[in-house]
Scaffold this motif. Sequence first.
Motif, mmCIF file in Angstrom:
data_model
loop_
_atom_site.group_PDB
_atom_site.id
_atom_site.type_symbol
_atom_site.label_atom_id
_atom_site.label_comp_id
_atom_site.label_asym_id
_atom_site.label_seq_id
_atom_site.Cartn_x
_atom_site.Cartn_y
_atom_site.Cartn_z
ATOM 1 N N LEU A 411 0.803 -1.174 0.075
ATOM 2 C CA LEU A 411 0.153 -0.080 -0.087
ATOM 3 C C LEU A 411 0.792 1.294 0.229
ATOM 4 O O LEU A 411 0.742 2.175 -0.757
ATOM 5 N N SER A 412 1.949 1.401 0.778
ATOM 6 C CA SER A 412 3.100 2.406 0.911
ATOM 7 C C SER A 412 3.586 2.478 -0.457
ATOM 8 O O SER A 412 3.626 3.824 -0.803
ATOM 9 N N ILE A 413 3.881 1.384 -1.097
ATOM 10 C CA ILE A 413 4.711 1.361 -2.463
ATOM 11 C C ILE A 413 3.730 2.044 -3.473
ATOM 12 O O ILE A 413 4.300 2.990 -4.170
ATOM 13 N N ALA A 414 2.414 1.533 -3.555
ATOM 14 C CA ALA A 414 1.625 2.208 -4.484
ATOM 15 C C ALA A 414 1.248 3.669 -4.296
ATOM 16 O O ALA A 414 1.384 4.258 -5.226
ATOM 17 N N ARG A 415 1.215 4.161 -3.282
ATOM 18 C CA ARG A 415 1.072 5.596 -2.867
ATOM 19 C C ARG A 415 2.178 6.263 -3.386
ATOM 20 O O ARG A 415 2.302 7.446 -3.657
ATOM 21 N N GLU A 416 3.467 5.775 -2.997
ATOM 22 C CA GLU A 416 4.675 6.545 -3.244
ATOM 23 C C GLU A 416 4.803 6.461 -4.856
ATOM 24 O O GLU A 416 5.144 7.457 -5.432
ATOM 25 N N SER A 428 -2.620 -6.548 -1.636
ATOM 26 C CA SER A 428 -3.282 -6.977 -0.165
ATOM 27 C C SER A 428 -4.829 -6.524 -0.097
ATOM 28 O O SER A 428 -5.407 -7.012 0.601
ATOM 29 N N LEU A 429 -5.068 -5.481 -0.744
ATOM 30 C CA LEU A 429 -6.558 -5.006 -0.680
ATOM 31 C C LEU A 429 -7.468 -5.818 -1.086
ATOM 32 O O LEU A 429 -8.737 -5.881 -0.676
ATOM 33 N N LEU A 441 2.016 -6.082 -6.513
ATOM 34 C CA LEU A 441 1.248 -4.880 -7.227
ATOM 35 C C LEU A 441 0.518 -5.369 -8.349
ATOM 36 O O LEU A 441 1.258 -6.157 -8.994
ATOM 37 N N VAL A 442 -0.439 -4.850 -8.482
ATOM 38 C CA VAL A 442 -1.303 -5.215 -9.728
ATOM 39 C C VAL A 442 -1.226 -4.136 -10.752
ATOM 40 O O VAL A 442 -1.585 -3.065 -10.508
ATOM 41 N N ARG A 459 11.150 3.342 -12.732
ATOM 42 C CA ARG A 459 10.796 4.179 -11.772
ATOM 43 C C ARG A 459 10.025 3.195 -10.449
ATOM 44 O O ARG A 459 10.091 3.446 -9.576
ATOM 45 N N LEU A 460 9.268 2.036 -11.027
ATOM 46 C CA LEU A 460 8.580 1.621 -10.101
ATOM 47 C C LEU A 460 9.431 0.767 -9.402
ATOM 48 O O LEU A 460 9.270 0.555 -8.307
ATOM 49 N N ARG A 461 10.303 0.104 -10.128
ATOM 50 C CA ARG A 461 11.432 -0.817 -9.269
ATOM 51 C C ARG A 461 12.153 -0.124 -8.319
ATOM 52 O O ARG A 461 12.441 -0.247 -7.146
ATOM 53 N N GLN A 462 12.554 1.512 -8.728
ATOM 54 C CA GLN A 462 13.112 2.357 -7.536
ATOM 55 C C GLN A 462 12.340 2.486 -6.617
ATOM 56 O O GLN A 462 12.874 2.450 -5.320
ATOM 57 N N VAL A 463 11.109 2.619 -6.696
ATOM 58 C CA VAL A 463 10.252 2.884 -5.618
ATOM 59 C C VAL A 463 9.990 1.603 -4.590
ATOM 60 O O VAL A 463 10.158 1.598 -3.471
ATOM 61 N N VAL A 464 9.847 0.516 -5.458
ATOM 62 C CA VAL A 464 9.966 -0.707 -4.495
ATOM 63 C C VAL A 464 11.095 -1.103 -3.812
ATOM 64 O O VAL A 464 11.235 -1.582 -2.602
ATOM 65 N N ALA A 465 12.089 -0.785 -4.452
ATOM 66 C CA ALA A 465 13.639 -1.034 -3.706
ATOM 67 C C ALA A 465 13.544 -0.217 -2.440
ATOM 68 O O ALA A 465 14.400 -0.559 -1.529
ATOM 69 N N ARG A 466 12.901 0.959 -2.407
ATOM 70 C CA ARG A 466 13.117 1.685 -1.154
ATOM 71 C C ARG A 466 12.294 1.067 0.017
ATOM 72 O O ARG A 466 12.559 1.493 1.285
ATOM 73 N N PHE A 467 11.371 0.148 -0.432
ATOM 74 C CA PHE A 467 10.493 -0.442 0.797
ATOM 75 C C PHE A 467 10.928 -1.866 1.031
ATOM 76 O O PHE A 467 10.280 -2.425 1.847
ATOM 77 N N THR A 468 11.700 -2.470 0.216
ATOM 78 C CA THR A 468 12.130 -4.008 0.314
ATOM 79 C C THR A 468 13.594 -4.060 0.491
ATOM 80 O O THR A 468 14.552 -3.134 0.501
#
Length: 468
Positions: A411-416, A428-429, A441-442, A459-468
């Motif tokens: 959820l945080s990744i999607a918002r970011e 998860s929703l 992520l769907v 860009r999506l991968r960069q966002v995911v990397a910040r949270f995982t």
Amino acid sequence: MTKLLPLDLDRSAKTPLAEQIRKGISAAIENGALAPGARLPSWIDLAAQLGVARGTVRSAYEKLSAAQLITASRAAGTHVADRPPLAIRQDAPLDPGSFMEMYRELTAGPAVFQMGVPAQSTFPAKLFARIRSHAVRAESSAPAMYPDPRGELELRREIAAYLAIARGVECSPSQIIVTGGFGGGLGLALRVLGVEGRRAWMEDPGFFFTRRGLELARLSLVPIPVDDDGIDVDDGLRHAPDAAVAVVTPGQQAPLGSTLSLARRLRLLDWAAQAGAWVIEDDYLSELQLKGRATPALASLDRAGRVIHIGSFSKTISPTLRLGFVVAPAALASQFAEAAACLAPAPGPSLQLATAAFMREGHYMRHLRRTKRVYSAQRDALLKCLQPRAESITVAGLAAVMWLPDGAPDLSIAREAQAFGLAPVPLSLWYASPTAARSGLVLGIATAPQRHLERSCDRLRQVVARFT
């Protein structure tokens, strides 16, 4: 008066001066510039101040008096009427964490990877606009009559013909009710079936808006797991054999994309017939199957009249139409018609007639064939782009599921990601229980054009990397 309330009259405007005066004073009263009890000049004095005929101001005052905005008497003069204070009209902010906040967040766009939205590039917008314009003119010149609440016969005929060819469903136009999208069809079906207070099977994971709709209809939800063969019917029979209804996406399960196997289809229909239960088929992608020919609808196998088939044009034409349909079992057709007439009549005739013409002239089927080719190319490009950047990717209908490590805050990744114009939906929703939810992520395929796709994936991968 002119110091308290400047009235700027435009003598060149088409609006009569009396109406301009009425609107000016009315606006001053509504916004509080003229408080209750404030004295107004007589219509004779105001006419002199404004340089207009006395009859002009008198006419404005009479309308204001009729609207109970002012009071006038020879003894006391003219005053603003006493009225309760008006609340400031504004769009109230949504409650943090509320369903509507989530709804607005997930439907905002346009954005890359957004789900539930077709590609604009494939739709013949000018052609449809011309057809729709003709339908609007025809509607405007037709006699003023209440339309058929079930929907225009022309559209219901075209839908019946399409369902027979593309989805294997044999039905008559009298069984079809045109609705305001899938949500309108679901609400109509739940009213007719009268299942309030009963238990309902719901796919887990399953569409969260549908889940909330069932809760609002006061159904007790029983989450039923989904695997590669679709909803696990045997699990439903073990945990809730007395359920009144099952809501399923048999063609392409949302969000995992599996097709309900033939064995489970027959088991589900047998349970519904034996238990007197109902099956609501959400055919949300219709025939937009990218791998081979789409499996026939579940309703095509129904011999006991227990399946309510719901479709829409949101994914094939546009969600802005808010146009869908229900195929009622023959025995319930009259009850669905009554509910539509009294509670949920079909949308405006011009939209329906335009859609009917679009289908009748062959444009709809050509559009679907062209769309499937484009989506197939976009799917292949997306997979090629994402696979080096993600541990696990699976195709799920018109979406790709990017699996994340267990516990990752999807959820945080999607918002970011929204800050970069990306709109992935947190997996998860889709789960009924947060403790059983999986992270992922769907990603919508229709809204992932090949242009700039590499940059979007990076860009999506960069966002995911910040949270995982």
